[in-house]
Design an enzyme around this catalytic site. Structure first.
Site, short mmCIF file in Angstrom:
data_model
loop_
_atom_site.label_atom_id
_atom_site.label_comp_id
_atom_site.label_asym_id
_atom_site.label_seq_id
_atom_site.Cartn_x
_atom_site.Cartn_y
_atom_site.Cartn_z
CB CYS A 118 -0.92 0.01 1.22
SG CYS A 118 -2.03 -1.41 1.34
CG HIS A 174 -0.96 3.26 4.43
ND1 HIS A 174 -1.01 2.00 3.91
CD2 HIS A 174 -0.25 3.15 5.60
CE1 HIS A 174 -0.36 1.15 4.67
NE2 HIS A 174 0.11 1.84 5.72
#
Length: 494
Positions: A118, A174
């Site tokens: 990610c 993130h």
């Protein structure tokens, strides 16, 4: 012959084939008119004789001059596998809205994420550079508050904002936690979403048990199903007038990332929350839950959500002038459908990094097209900066190339290498390396053995050519090592 197998389940169900070899056989009056430049002369891909170029329709730009800079709606799914959309070959998942987006624009068959997990991919997208250019990009993925995207580093958002774009990020960031890192510190005027890598869809509890839904840098309470909340926020954003100026919206869904909770699964949600509050830090990973059926439900919900945002965009009157791009941040997890690719998220095999990617821009690009040009996340950064009229920061040169000429003028991009490396989540686990040049891929997995694959003939990476083509293997390995030598080293294991 094209460079793709013609009759596999993952091939398009509709659309005009657009291979690298066919791309520049002609550009046509439509591309010339739309680009406002002289037409490119017919050309061939490197090493391809003119007689070998298939007589397929070329890449087409939409008719009519159109100088307005596009609005940009960049949508990411989370851990969505390459063949999880019906337009990419899924036999059991139905995604009519994303399939429609592909029919109205361009579907890329050989598009890749910037990394296999990610946060490194998000670094590569926001910066246009390899994750290994920055300290925060070395985390695979970011799991604590020790690293993030430095606010001083130029980003897609900050550079576009510098030329007049309104900028927003809705959904999963993130790329670091407060107080040091935030979208609002990295070029986004607005942020609504979560900072961490995962959260429980109703309670918004993150991996550490913390509440993780924010508006700007302040907590925001909303205990409804997260995908619904993000869809509402994104729809509201695209309906705004923005005073007639261009805008960038990064819409980062967490769907279909674990935990495997669909809209309405309040019982499963309550059980995971109970475990989190009891101190079970593995609860969100949901290793004892999920199914193919539940995963299908989540992907189809993602498709409906994208459809709602696209409907709001159309009703706003901005559809024609908005470039919409959809992709996944990396390969799928254990319930994904990746056939015929091998590997999943975290691996540099094709299933870990090749991702579904579609682009639509009605004002400039005709629909019904398919491209097998190898591209990856940093290319989209370079492309969007050029289309938006922004220049990269020379102190932070991009690793991606702009595809604006390819999309609008029929120009053949110069062949270059796509590079990846991963260390892996565990400090002592052997990492992986990969490099793609044209149809060829050099790969070293965790076994430590160098392998060579011709992806045009073997997308499943089962026919190792290392022994039969040692010269090519050595050349690609040397190129990988040259690029790697210019990146930051991974921290030593403690």
């Amino acid at each position: 012959m094209t460079s793709r197998d013609a009759h596999t389940p993952a091939e398009p169900r509709s659309g005009t084939p657009l291979t690298r070899r066919a791309f520049t056989t002609a550009v046509g009056a439509a591309a010339v008119t739309a680009a406002g430049t002289a037409g490119a002369a017919p050309a061939t891909a490197a090493g391809t004789a003119a007689a070998d170029v298939p007589r397929e329709r070329p890449f087409r730009a939409a008719r009519g001059k159109h100088a307005r800079r596009p609005n940009i709606l960049f949508i990411l799914g989370d851990d969505l596998g390459w063949a999880d959309l019906s337009s990419y070959g899924s036999p059991h998942i139905r995604t009519p809205h994303l399939d429609g987006l592909a029919r109205q624009g361009v579907r890329f068959t050989d598009a890749y994420a910037g990394s296999a997990t990610c946060s490194p991919t998000r670094f590569s997208l926001y910066t246009g550079r390899y994750p290994g250019r920055t300290r925060g990009g070395l985390a695979e993925p970011i799991a604590d508050r020790s690293a993030g995207l430095e606010p001083t580093h130029p980003t897609l958002a900050s550079l576009l904002r510098g030329v007049g774009y309104a900028t927003a990020l809705i959904g999963k960031w993130h790329c670091g936690y407060l107080p040091d890192y935030s979208p609002t510190k990295s070029g986004y005027d607005e942020f609504f979403g979560n900072f961490g890598g995962a959260l429980e869809y109703y309670s918004k509890l993150g991996l550490g048990g913390e509440y993780d839904l924010y508006e700007g840098d302040a907590e925001y309470k909303d205990l409804r199903y997260y995908t619904r909340v993000l869809t509402e926020r994104a729809s509201e954003y695209v309906r705004r007038g923005h005073d007639g100026g261009p805008w960038l919206l990064n819409l980062n869904f967490t769907t279909p990332h674990w935990p495997w909770i669909a809209d309405g699964d309040t019982g499963a949600s309550a059980e995971i929350v109970r475990r989190i509050e009891a101190g079970d830090r593995s609860a969100l990973r949901h290793a004892d839950g999920g199914s193919v059926e539940k995963y299908t439900e989540m992907v189809e919900d993602l498709d409906r959500s994208v459809g709602e945002v696209l409907k709001a965009l159309k009703r706003s009157g901005q559809e024609k002038d908005t470039l919409v791009f959809f992709a996944s941040d990396n390969g799928g997890e254990r319930f994904s459908y990746n056939w015929p690719l091998t590997g999943n998220k975290s691996s540099l095999q094709e299933g870990g990094i090749r991702v579904p990617s579609v682009l639509r821009w009605p004002a400039r690009i005709e629909g019904g097209q398919v491209s097998d040009l190898p591209v990856f996340s940093p290319d989209w950064t370079a492309t969007l900066l050029e289309l938006g009229g922004a220049r990269p920061d020379p102190a932070h040169p991009l690793d991606g190339i702009s595809l604006a000429g390819y999309l609008l003028r029929g120009e053949t991009p110069k062949e270059r290498d796509l590079f990846w490396r991963v260390r892996g989540e565990r400090a002592l686990r052997r990492g992986e390396r990969a490099l793609r040049r044209g149809d060829w891929k050099y790969y070293r997995g965790r076994s430590g053995t160098d392998q060579l694959f011709n992806l045009a003939e073997d997308r499943r990476e089962q026919a190792d050519r290392a022994k039969t083509d040692p010269g090519r293997l050595a050349e690609l390995r040397a190129s990988w090592e040259r690029t790697d030598s210019g990146l930051l080293p991974y921290p030593k294991a403690s």
